[in-house]
Design a protein around this motif. Structure first.
Motif, PDB file in Angstrom:
ATOM      1  N   MET A   1       0.844  -1.183   0.000  1.00  0.00           N
ATOM      2  CA  MET A   1       0.000   0.000   0.000  1.00  0.00           C
ATOM      3  C   MET A   1       0.889   1.246   0.000  1.00  0.00           C
ATOM      4  SD  MET A   1      -3.050   1.156   2.592  1.00  0.00           S
ATOM      5  CE  MET A   1      -4.232   0.000   1.941  1.00  0.00           C
ATOM      6  N   HIS A   2       0.422   2.291  -0.629  1.00  0.00           N
ATOM      7  CA  HIS A   2       1.153   3.556  -0.660  1.00  0.00           C
ATOM      8  C   HIS A   2       0.965   4.296   0.652  1.00  0.00           C
ATOM      9  CE1 HIS A   2       2.090   3.190  -4.891  1.00  0.00           C
ATOM     10  NE2 HIS A   2       0.835   2.861  -5.122  1.00  0.00           N
ATOM     11  N   ARG A   3       1.983   5.051   0.997  1.00  0.00           N
ATOM     12  CA  ARG A   3       1.891   5.819   2.242  1.00  0.00           C
ATOM     13  C   ARG A   3       0.968   7.014   2.048  1.00  0.00           C
ATOM     14  NH1 ARG A   3       5.604  10.596   3.029  1.00  0.00           N
ATOM     15  NH2 ARG A   3       6.477  10.889   0.981  1.00  0.00           N
ATOM     16  N   HIS A   4       0.308   7.387   3.119  1.00  0.00           N
ATOM     17  CA  HIS A   4      -0.521   8.594   3.142  1.00  0.00           C
ATOM     18  C   HIS A   4      -0.076   9.418   4.337  1.00  0.00           C
ATOM     19  CE1 HIS A   4      -3.273   7.201   0.065  1.00  0.00           C
ATOM     20  NE2 HIS A   4      -3.229   6.020   0.651  1.00  0.00           N
ATOM     21  N   GLY A   5       0.094  10.712   4.111  1.00  0.00           N
ATOM     22  CA  GLY A   5       0.557  11.622   5.144  1.00  0.00           C
ATOM     23  C   GLY A   5       2.065  11.791   5.072  1.00  0.00           C
ATOM     24  N   TYR A   6       2.518  12.992   5.376  1.00  0.00           N
ATOM     25  CA  TYR A   6       3.954  13.227   5.401  1.00  0.00           C
ATOM     26  C   TYR A   6       4.285  14.416   6.295  1.00  0.00           C
ATOM     27  CZ  TYR A   6       3.172  16.973   1.970  1.00  0.00           C
ATOM     28  OH  TYR A   6       2.744  18.099   1.338  1.00  0.00           O
ATOM     29  N   LEU A   7       5.576  14.547   6.607  1.00  0.00           N
ATOM     30  CA  LEU A   7       6.087  15.605   7.482  1.00  0.00           C
ATOM     31  C   LEU A   7       7.108  16.451   6.741  1.00  0.00           C
ATOM     32  CD1 LEU A   7       7.056  13.495  10.645  1.00  0.00           C
ATOM     33  CD2 LEU A   7       4.856  14.581  10.167  1.00  0.00           C
ATOM     34  N   VAL A  20       2.820  18.922   9.620  1.00  0.00           N
ATOM     35  CA  VAL A  20       2.184  17.628   9.367  1.00  0.00           C
ATOM     36  C   VAL A  20       1.093  17.811   8.318  1.00  0.00           C
ATOM     37  CG1 VAL A  20       0.994  15.691  10.460  1.00  0.00           C
ATOM     38  CG2 VAL A  20       2.633  17.054  11.793  1.00  0.00           C
ATOM     39  N   PHE A  21       1.163  16.982   7.264  1.00  0.00           N
ATOM     40  CA  PHE A  21       0.232  17.104   6.141  1.00  0.00           C
ATOM     41  C   PHE A  21      -0.571  15.821   5.939  1.00  0.00           C
ATOM     42  CE2 PHE A  21       3.783  19.912   5.168  1.00  0.00           C
ATOM     43  CZ  PHE A  21       3.129  21.084   4.841  1.00  0.00           C
ATOM     44  N   GLY A  22      -1.872  15.979   5.837  1.00  0.00           N
ATOM     45  CA  GLY A  22      -2.756  14.921   5.370  1.00  0.00           C
ATOM     46  C   GLY A  22      -3.089  13.833   6.361  1.00  0.00           C
ATOM     47  N   PRO A  23      -4.076  13.042   6.030  1.00  0.00           N
ATOM     48  CA  PRO A  23      -4.408  11.888   6.859  1.00  0.00           C
ATOM     49  C   PRO A  23      -3.315  10.822   6.716  1.00  0.00           C
ATOM     50  CG  PRO A  23      -5.786  11.891   4.902  1.00  0.00           C
ATOM     51  CD  PRO A  23      -4.972  13.164   4.878  1.00  0.00           C
ATOM     52  N   PHE A  24      -3.024  10.130   7.798  1.00  0.00           N
ATOM     53  CA  PHE A  24      -1.970   9.123   7.814  1.00  0.00           C
ATOM     54  C   PHE A  24      -2.552   7.717   7.840  1.00  0.00           C
ATOM     55  CE2 PHE A  24       0.453  12.742   8.948  1.00  0.00           C
ATOM     56  CZ  PHE A  24       1.770  12.453   8.629  1.00  0.00           C
ATOM     57  N   ASN A  25      -1.953   6.851   7.037  1.00  0.00           N
ATOM     58  CA  ASN A  25      -2.197   5.428   7.184  1.00  0.00           C
ATOM     59  C   ASN A  25      -0.988   4.847   7.917  1.00  0.00           C
ATOM     60  OD1 ASN A  25      -0.206   5.369   5.205  1.00  0.00           O
ATOM     61  ND2 ASN A  25      -1.471   4.368   3.662  1.00  0.00           N
ATOM     62  N   THR A  26      -0.981   3.553   8.148  1.00  0.00           N
ATOM     63  CA  THR A  26       0.100   2.921   8.906  1.00  0.00           C
ATOM     64  C   THR A  26       1.450   3.134   8.224  1.00  0.00           C
ATOM     65  OG1 THR A  26      -1.450   1.281   9.734  1.00  0.00           O
ATOM     66  CG2 THR A  26       0.877   0.742   9.924  1.00  0.00           C
ATOM     67  N   GLU A  27       1.504   3.006   6.905  1.00  0.00           N
ATOM     68  CA  GLU A  27       2.760   3.180   6.169  1.00  0.00           C
ATOM     69  C   GLU A  27       3.268   4.613   6.277  1.00  0.00           C
ATOM     70  OE1 GLU A  27       0.641  -0.336   4.697  1.00  0.00           O
ATOM     71  OE2 GLU A  27       0.008   1.734   4.944  1.00  0.00           O
ATOM     72  N   GLY A  28       2.378   5.570   6.150  1.00  0.00           N
ATOM     73  CA  GLY A  28       2.775   6.966   6.284  1.00  0.00           C
ATOM     74  C   GLY A  28       3.268   7.288   7.681  1.00  0.00           C
ATOM     75  N   ALA A  29       2.593   6.737   8.679  1.00  0.00           N
ATOM     76  CA  ALA A  29       3.008   6.963  10.072  1.00  0.00           C
ATOM     77  C   ALA A  29       4.371   6.338  10.338  1.00  0.00           C
ATOM     78  CB  ALA A  29       1.958   6.399  11.019  1.00  0.00           C
ATOM     79  N   HIS A  30       4.616   5.156   9.777  1.00  0.00           N
ATOM     80  CA  HIS A  30       5.908   4.496   9.967  1.00  0.00           C
ATOM     81  C   HIS A  30       7.036   5.327   9.353  1.00  0.00           C
ATOM     82  CE1 HIS A  30       8.837   1.326  10.490  1.00  0.00           C
ATOM     83  NE2 HIS A  30       9.143   1.440   9.200  1.00  0.00           N
ATOM     84  N   SER A  58      -4.830  16.406   8.982  1.00  0.00           N
ATOM     85  CA  SER A  58      -3.911  15.559   9.744  1.00  0.00           C
ATOM     86  C   SER A  58      -4.656  14.765  10.809  1.00  0.00           C
ATOM     87  CB  SER A  58      -2.830  16.405  10.418  1.00  0.00           C
ATOM     88  OG  SER A  58      -2.071  17.075   9.466  1.00  0.00           O
ATOM     89  N   LEU A  59      -4.879  13.508  10.499  1.00  0.00           N
ATOM     90  CA  LEU A  59      -5.525  12.569  11.416  1.00  0.00           C
ATOM     91  C   LEU A  59      -4.970  11.187  11.142  1.00  0.00           C
ATOM     92  CD1 LEU A  59      -9.277  13.656  11.210  1.00  0.00           C
ATOM     93  CD2 LEU A  59      -7.763  13.938  13.167  1.00  0.00           C
ATOM     94  N   GLY A  60      -5.299  10.254  12.007  1.00  0.00           N
ATOM     95  CA  GLY A  60      -4.904   8.870  11.793  1.00  0.00           C
ATOM     96  C   GLY A  60      -5.845   7.950  12.540  1.00  0.00           C
ATOM     97  N   SER A  61      -5.790   6.687  12.188  1.00  0.00           N
ATOM     98  CA  SER A  61      -6.604   5.672  12.853  1.00  0.00           C
ATOM     99  C   SER A  61      -6.159   5.528  14.305  1.00  0.00           C
ATOM    100  CB  SER A  61      -6.429   4.337  12.135  1.00  0.00           C
ATOM    101  OG  SER A  61      -5.101   3.852  12.353  1.00  0.00           O
ATOM    102  N   PRO A  62      -6.937   4.836  15.128  1.00  0.00           N
ATOM    103  CA  PRO A  62      -6.495   4.605  16.510  1.00  0.00           C
ATOM    104  C   PRO A  62      -5.122   3.932  16.577  1.00  0.00           C
ATOM    105  CG  PRO A  62      -8.823   4.087  16.322  1.00  0.00           C
ATOM    106  CD  PRO A  62      -8.315   4.369  14.915  1.00  0.00           C
ATOM    107  N   GLU A  63      -4.836   3.017  15.658  1.00  0.00           N
ATOM    108  CA  GLU A  63      -3.527   2.364  15.630  1.00  0.00           C
ATOM    109  C   GLU A  63      -2.423   3.373  15.318  1.00  0.00           C
ATOM    110  OE1 GLU A  63      -0.930  -0.556  16.377  1.00  0.00           O
ATOM    111  OE2 GLU A  63      -3.092  -0.734  16.605  1.00  0.00           O
ATOM    112  N   VAL A  64      -2.678   4.257  14.370  1.00  0.00           N
ATOM    113  CA  VAL A  64      -1.708   5.306  14.036  1.00  0.00           C
ATOM    114  C   VAL A  64      -1.484   6.211  15.244  1.00  0.00           C
ATOM    115  CG1 VAL A  64      -1.349   7.386  12.633  1.00  0.00           C
ATOM    116  CG2 VAL A  64      -2.077   5.256  11.539  1.00  0.00           C
ATOM    117  N   MET A  65      -2.548   6.569  15.943  1.00  0.00           N
ATOM    118  CA  MET A  65      -2.412   7.449  17.110  1.00  0.00           C
ATOM    119  C   MET A  65      -1.600   6.794  18.223  1.00  0.00           C
ATOM    120  SD  MET A  65      -3.488  10.312  16.257  1.00  0.00           S
ATOM    121  CE  MET A  65      -3.128  11.030  17.848  1.00  0.00           C
ATOM    122  N   LYS A  66      -1.718   5.499  18.389  1.00  0.00           N
ATOM    123  CA  LYS A  66      -0.890   4.790  19.379  1.00  0.00           C
ATOM    124  C   LYS A  66       0.588   4.916  19.010  1.00  0.00           C
ATOM    125  CE  LYS A  66      -4.392   1.402  20.584  1.00  0.00           C
ATOM    126  NZ  LYS A  66      -4.837   0.010  20.425  1.00  0.00           N
TER     127      LYS A  66
END
Length: 122
Positions: A1-7, A20-30, A58-66
């Motif tokens: 999957m492609h990353r979403h969100g960046y710094l 911080v730009f955009g919504p983050f998925n797990t890959e983007g957060a990593h 700029s938001l993320g899933s509960p997993e991203v927020m952890k």
């Protein structure tokens, strides 16, 4: 999957500005976490502060927020004295209040965040 969100990261004296730009998925957060770790290692445990400036998306899933919380804790372990988060909406403010560590605070504008950092570093 492609990353979403960046710094975008920039040091100004002893403060790391993180935009911080955009919504983050797990890959983007990593990937963002790796960027953060690379930047704070440059400090060699010298004290610093961080100002995170969020765009409206700029938001993320509960997993991203952890994972964000883990990075914030790592900041504290690496010499961060103050973490100011500038939110763009009430959802971000609510999440910040839930996840920010004890050396962090949330603000609605950059000037207030910078003043708080300045006061804590005096």
């Amino acid at each position: 999957m492609h990353r979403h969100g960046y710094l975008e990261l920039k040091w100004v004296n002893d403060t790391l500005y993180v935009t911080v730009f955009g919504p983050f998925n797990t890959e983007g957060a990593h990937e963002a976490a790796q960027q953060y770790i690379t930047e704070i290692k440059k400090r060699n445990n010298r004290p610093f502060s961080v100002i995170e400036y969020l765009d409206n998306d700029s938001l993320g899933s509960p997993e991203v927020m952890k994972n964000v919380y883990k990075i914030w804790c790592l900041l504290g372990e690496s010499g961060c004295k103050s973490l100011a988060l500038v939110y763009a909406n009430t959802v971000q403010r609510s999440l910040a209040e839930k996840y920010l560590p004890n050396f962090g605070n949330a603000f609605s504008d950059l000037a207030s965040a910078e003043q708080w950092i300045s006061n804590r570093n005096s």
